[in-house]
Design an enzyme around this catalytic site. Sequence first.
Site, PDB file in Angstrom:
ATOM      1  N   SER A 191     -10.189   0.263   7.184  1.00 29.39           N
ATOM      2  CA  SER A 191      -9.645   0.264   5.820  1.00 29.39           C
ATOM      3  C   SER A 191      -9.013  -1.035   5.337  1.00 29.39           C
ATOM      4  O   SER A 191      -8.664  -1.136   4.170  1.00 29.39           O
ATOM      5  CB  SER A 191      -8.630   1.389   5.657  1.00 29.39           C
ATOM      6  OG  SER A 191      -9.304   2.592   5.436  1.00 29.39           O
ATOM      7  N   SER A 223      -9.869   2.559   2.813  1.00 30.00           N
ATOM      8  CA  SER A 223      -8.945   3.244   1.936  1.00 30.00           C
ATOM      9  C   SER A 223      -7.991   2.302   1.205  1.00 30.00           C
ATOM     10  O   SER A 223      -7.336   2.722   0.258  1.00 30.00           O
ATOM     11  CB  SER A 223      -8.108   4.235   2.751  1.00 30.00           C
ATOM     12  OG  SER A 223      -7.294   3.536   3.678  1.00 30.00           O
ATOM     13  N   LYS A 268       0.851  -1.202   0.000  1.00 30.20           N
ATOM     14  CA  LYS A 268       0.000   0.000   0.000  1.00 30.20           C
ATOM     15  C   LYS A 268       0.881   1.244   0.000  1.00 30.20           C
ATOM     16  O   LYS A 268       1.911   1.280   0.685  1.00 30.20           O
ATOM     17  CB  LYS A 268      -0.918  -0.019   1.230  1.00 30.20           C
ATOM     18  CG  LYS A 268      -1.940   1.115   1.281  1.00 30.20           C
ATOM     19  CD  LYS A 268      -2.875   0.980   2.489  1.00 30.20           C
ATOM     20  CE  LYS A 268      -3.887   2.142   2.535  1.00 30.20           C
ATOM     21  NZ  LYS A 268      -4.826   2.031   3.679  1.00 30.20           N
TER      22      LYS A 268
HETATM   23  N1  GLN Z   1     -13.190   5.046   6.124  1.00 30.94           N
HETATM   24  C1  GLN Z   1     -12.572   5.497   7.337  1.00 30.94           C
HETATM   25  C2  GLN Z   1     -12.129   6.918   7.189  1.00 30.94           C
HETATM   26  O1  GLN Z   1     -12.387   7.484   6.189  1.00 30.94           O
HETATM   27  C3  GLN Z   1     -11.446   4.601   7.721  1.00 30.94           C
HETATM   28  C4  GLN Z   1     -10.215   4.817   6.940  1.00 30.94           C
HETATM   29  C5  GLN Z   1      -9.084   3.962   7.393  1.00 30.94           C
HETATM   30  O2  GLN Z   1      -9.272   2.975   8.108  1.00 30.94           O
HETATM   31  N2  GLN Z   1      -7.893   4.348   6.994  1.00 30.94           N
HETATM   32  O3  GLN Z   1     -11.534   7.491   8.050  1.00 30.94           O
END
Ligand code: GLN
Length: 493
Positions: free
Chosen positions: A183, A159, A78
């Site tokens: 995420s 994400s 990632k």
């Molecule tokens: N969707 C969540 C956010 O927008 C979690 C994102 C994540 O876990 N990096 O913060």
Amino acid sequence: MTGLTDLGIAAIRDGVRSGDFSAREVAQAFSAAVEKGRALNAFTVETPDHALAAADAADAARAAGALKPLSGVPLGIKDLFATRDVRTTAGSRILEGFEPPYESTVSGNLFAAGAGMLGKLNMDEFAMGSSNETSAWGPVLSPWRRSDGGNAPLTPGGSSGGSASAVAARLAPGVTGTDTGGSIRQPAAFVGITGIKPTYGRCSRWGMVAFASSLDQAGPMARDVRDCAILLEAMAGFDPKDSTSLDLPVPRWEASLSADVRGKRIGIPREYRIDGVPAEIDEVWEKGIALMRDAGAEIVDVSLPHTRYALPTYYIIAPAEASSNLARYDGVRYGLRRAPPNGNLTDMYEATRAAGFGAEVKRRIMIGTYVLSAGFYDAYFNRAQKVRALIARDFERAWETCDLLLTPTAPSAAFALGEKSNDPIAMYLNDVFAVPASLAGLPAISVPAGLNAEGLPLGLQLVGRALDEQSVLDAGLALEERAGFAARPEAWW
Ligand code: GLN
């Protein structure tokens, strides 16, 4: 050779060891798949040379009888992980062109275990998002399509959307993800793969671009539970460079894996039954409950009374920490710089940040600075910290009557690109089942459990006690074996 990209981590490792194929052949097959899969926009950088070099080292190690745990396994990383001399942008224009002079601990651990890198994976900007649409490099497409002929491109979730898409489309046998509030788990659920967020502190955050430091945790995403156990073992471990890293030995999760859940008490939190969640989510949850009961687990009703405060608490704490973490992007030290002619230093900061950050990141910085400001700190940030403690206590109480919790991973199947991008609240609601375990720092896995009526994957989440990844993986394996999820997207890319 054909068919190599159909193999997972364990099969590649074992096949290289037994000489069924060479590591070089594996790296070549996946690099070719990465190239062919460009329409998915899953990778921001392709690094076939890195994968090949690691493969050649693996083939040499085999000849010398010195194979490592991940020798011959090519991975996607990632883009939140700093990789030495390889562009690392965290999905943001503000880091355009940044080539770190150092390696993150997690990617370094994987490479030290023999893995190679196929490339860097696209993601929501600074990991803020649930659909991969906030990436400065464009959205990632899910390899899945609805079976009803509605051919609208779907999100792979976020994400870690590039991570999810790459594994589901067989561009990589396994990848790193990061999970601040879901995420790893939500994208895994959206594309029918497995992902685990370990206990906070298991994986070092050193060299992982910071979003919300008290929540950020790295973890693997792969095709099944065993592959996740293998990767997590290589990623995890104490790191003196991260002050929140846990100074504990890494358990041998793979060797101890067992699908025997007889006698385990699996809690079903009643507050996770939320109005407005589609019937298909309840159905897959009921199916999972029945499968675990069949496997010999005892199903118990539990209460996590503060669940409904988890989402608002998360969306105070995460932006607050983000606003502080992102203050370092000032046009001086990293990436992008915009300096208006005749401008002073402040003009440069402003121009750089205005041009470098996307809309979602700016929204979070504004929310974060607001809830931390002198006038509102007690009303928002301080209160959110207290509620966070109550949420963690809910789990502590639940562990008095159960060993694990079983819930849906996300409140819906994958949605179409664009469907929620103009409605931040609807987007945030997608994290409703994921954020409580994040706020409490607990290990949680998502395992694919079935398809909905439109032929899209649905995942179930298992949450465990702090440091008890083994029970989470074991129950995940039991669920995986019984759910027998074997569907895969038809290649169109
Ligand atoms: N969707 C969540 C956010 O927008 C979690 C994102 C994540 O876990 N990096 O913060």
